[in-house]
Write a protein that holds these residues in place. Structure first.
Motif, PDB file in Angstrom:
ATOM      1  N   LEU A  10       0.902  -1.433  -0.029  1.00 40.74           N
ATOM      2  CA  LEU A  10      -0.135  -0.030   0.073  1.00 40.74           C
ATOM      3  C   LEU A  10       0.797   1.276   0.032  1.00 40.74           C
ATOM      4  O   LEU A  10       1.758   1.469   0.761  1.00 40.74           O
ATOM      5  N   VAL A  11       0.722   2.114  -0.991  1.00 43.48           N
ATOM      6  CA  VAL A  11       1.452   3.512  -0.953  1.00 43.48           C
ATOM      7  C   VAL A  11       0.464   4.509  -1.243  1.00 43.48           C
ATOM      8  O   VAL A  11      -0.575   4.405  -1.919  1.00 43.48           O
ATOM      9  N   GLN A  12       0.904   5.787  -1.087  1.00 48.83           N
ATOM     10  CA  GLN A  12      -0.060   6.881  -1.445  1.00 48.83           C
ATOM     11  C   GLN A  12       0.474   7.328  -2.576  1.00 48.83           C
ATOM     12  O   GLN A  12       1.394   7.009  -3.306  1.00 48.83           O
ATOM     13  N   ALA A  13      -0.660   8.069  -3.487  1.00 45.31           N
ATOM     14  CA  ALA A  13      -0.438   8.552  -4.526  1.00 45.31           C
ATOM     15  C   ALA A  13       1.023   9.459  -4.805  1.00 45.31           C
ATOM     16  O   ALA A  13       1.334  10.279  -3.961  1.00 45.31           O
ATOM     17  N   GLY A  14       1.690   9.002  -5.819  1.00 42.40           N
ATOM     18  CA  GLY A  14       2.885   9.916  -6.030  1.00 42.40           C
ATOM     19  C   GLY A  14       4.042   9.055  -5.573  1.00 42.40           C
ATOM     20  O   GLY A  14       5.114   9.327  -5.633  1.00 42.40           O
ATOM     21  N   GLY A  15       3.814   7.984  -4.618  1.00 43.92           N
ATOM     22  CA  GLY A  15       4.986   7.172  -3.974  1.00 43.92           C
ATOM     23  C   GLY A  15       5.225   6.178  -5.174  1.00 43.92           C
ATOM     24  O   GLY A  15       5.169   6.280  -6.214  1.00 43.92           O
ATOM     25  N   SER A  16       6.426   5.457  -4.694  1.00 43.58           N
ATOM     26  CA  SER A  16       6.999   4.527  -5.258  1.00 43.58           C
ATOM     27  C   SER A  16       7.009   3.029  -4.587  1.00 43.58           C
ATOM     28  O   SER A  16       6.914   2.596  -3.448  1.00 43.58           O
ATOM     29  N   LEU A  17       7.138   1.873  -5.523  1.00 38.17           N
ATOM     30  CA  LEU A  17       7.029   0.672  -5.202  1.00 38.17           C
ATOM     31  C   LEU A  17       8.053  -0.324  -6.236  1.00 38.17           C
ATOM     32  O   LEU A  17       8.136   0.199  -7.332  1.00 38.17           O
ATOM     33  N   ARG A  18       8.626  -1.241  -5.599  1.00 33.47           N
ATOM     34  CA  ARG A  18       9.560  -1.965  -6.716  1.00 33.47           C
ATOM     35  C   ARG A  18       9.152  -3.520  -6.479  1.00 33.47           C
ATOM     36  O   ARG A  18       9.080  -4.079  -5.443  1.00 33.47           O
ATOM     37  N   LYS A  86      -0.224   6.499  -9.386  1.00 33.30           N
ATOM     38  CA  LYS A  86      -1.565   6.919  -9.227  1.00 33.30           C
ATOM     39  C   LYS A  86      -2.619   5.802  -8.680  1.00 33.30           C
ATOM     40  O   LYS A  86      -2.185   4.575  -8.907  1.00 33.30           O
ATOM     41  N   PRO A  87      -3.580   6.193  -8.417  1.00 33.54           N
ATOM     42  CA  PRO A  87      -4.742   5.376  -7.940  1.00 33.54           C
ATOM     43  C   PRO A  87      -5.177   4.388  -8.875  1.00 33.54           C
ATOM     44  O   PRO A  87      -5.448   3.253  -8.682  1.00 33.54           O
ATOM     45  N   GLU A  88      -5.206   4.853 -10.117  1.00 37.67           N
ATOM     46  CA  GLU A  88      -5.545   4.115 -11.163  1.00 37.67           C
ATOM     47  C   GLU A  88      -4.555   2.874 -11.548  1.00 37.67           C
ATOM     48  O   GLU A  88      -4.847   1.896 -12.373  1.00 37.67           O
ATOM     49  N   ASP A  89      -3.565   2.867 -10.855  1.00 36.32           N
ATOM     50  CA  ASP A  89      -2.496   1.734 -10.823  1.00 36.32           C
ATOM     51  C   ASP A  89      -2.537   0.478  -9.849  1.00 36.32           C
ATOM     52  O   ASP A  89      -2.012  -0.482  -9.942  1.00 36.32           O
ATOM     53  N   THR A  90      -3.694   0.677  -9.163  1.00 33.65           N
ATOM     54  CA  THR A  90      -4.181  -0.404  -8.151  1.00 33.65           C
ATOM     55  C   THR A  90      -4.430  -1.493  -8.943  1.00 33.65           C
ATOM     56  O   THR A  90      -5.524  -1.352  -9.822  1.00 33.65           O
ATOM     57  N   GLN A 111      -0.339  -7.722  -4.694  1.00 29.86           N
ATOM     58  CA  GLN A 111      -1.330  -6.707  -4.655  1.00 29.86           C
ATOM     59  C   GLN A 111      -0.755  -5.252  -4.547  1.00 29.86           C
ATOM     60  O   GLN A 111       0.193  -5.152  -3.693  1.00 29.86           O
ATOM     61  N   VAL A 112      -1.193  -4.521  -5.427  1.00 33.78           N
ATOM     62  CA  VAL A 112      -0.540  -3.078  -5.445  1.00 33.78           C
ATOM     63  C   VAL A 112      -1.720  -2.199  -5.189  1.00 33.78           C
ATOM     64  O   VAL A 112      -2.707  -2.193  -5.932  1.00 33.78           O
ATOM     65  N   THR A 113      -1.787  -1.373  -4.149  1.00 32.45           N
ATOM     66  CA  THR A 113      -2.944  -0.448  -3.721  1.00 32.45           C
ATOM     67  C   THR A 113      -2.452   0.866  -3.580  1.00 32.45           C
ATOM     68  O   THR A 113      -1.462   1.114  -2.623  1.00 32.45           O
ATOM     69  N   VAL A 114      -2.960   1.801  -4.363  1.00 36.92           N
ATOM     70  CA  VAL A 114      -2.372   3.268  -4.390  1.00 36.92           C
ATOM     71  C   VAL A 114      -3.477   3.968  -3.810  1.00 36.92           C
ATOM     72  O   VAL A 114      -4.571   4.241  -4.549  1.00 36.92           O
ATOM     73  N   SER A 115      -3.391   4.667  -2.658  1.00 39.95           N
ATOM     74  CA  SER A 115      -4.418   5.551  -2.186  1.00 39.95           C
ATOM     75  C   SER A 115      -4.197   6.964  -2.470  1.00 39.95           C
ATOM     76  O   SER A 115      -3.362   7.416  -2.779  1.00 39.95           O
ATOM     77  N   SER A 116      -5.375   7.515  -2.756  1.00 34.53           N
ATOM     78  CA  SER A 116      -5.666   8.849  -3.171  1.00 34.53           C
ATOM     79  C   SER A 116      -5.414   9.849  -2.078  1.00 34.53           C
ATOM     80  O   SER A 116      -5.365   9.468  -0.701  1.00 34.53           O
TER      81      SER A 116
END
Length: 116
Positions: A10-18, A86-90, A111-116
């Motif tokens: 879980l990451v906020q919008a604008g954040g990064s994950l690998r 972006k949230p649409e990357d969820t 699972q990748v979840t991007v919160s707005s």
């Protein structure tokens, strides 16, 4: 060929994950590896792929400039660096290996979840 993914979360919008995808088994048969994703109620879609020998990459338009593939050939691992999320990357992100001869193998998904 077995594929094991990791790195979602879980990451906020604008954040990064690998994300990481480690292949094992008859990895010499792999032709192309890549990432796909599937959001709830939607079809699975291609995110990015890399040809194992040439290293040529292919990205869907919506992730170009934000997502980057890389690989560690010694570890048979493919990485997907995702920036400016972006949230649409969820979605659930799946690793796929396409073998010479046409067979496809999939990982279990992460699972990748991007919160707005």
């Amino acid at each position: 060929v077995q594929l094991v993914e990791s790195g979602g979360g879980l990451v906020q919008a604008g954040g990064s994950l690998r994300l990481s995808c480690k292949a094992s088994g008859k990895t010499f048969r792999i032709n192309v590896m890549g990432w796909f994703r599937q959001a709830p109620g939607k079809q699975r879609e291609l995110v990015a792929t890399m040809a194992k020998v040439s290293g040529i990459t292919n990205y869907r338009d919506s992730v170009k400039g934000r997502f980057t593939l890389s690989r560690d050939n010694a570890e048979n691992t493919l990485y997907l660096q995702m920036n400016s999320l972006k949230p649409e990357d969820t979605a659930v992100y799946y690793c796929k290996a396409n073998l010479f001869g046409g067979d496809d193998y999939w990982g279990q998904g992460t699972q990748v979840t991007v919160s707005s």
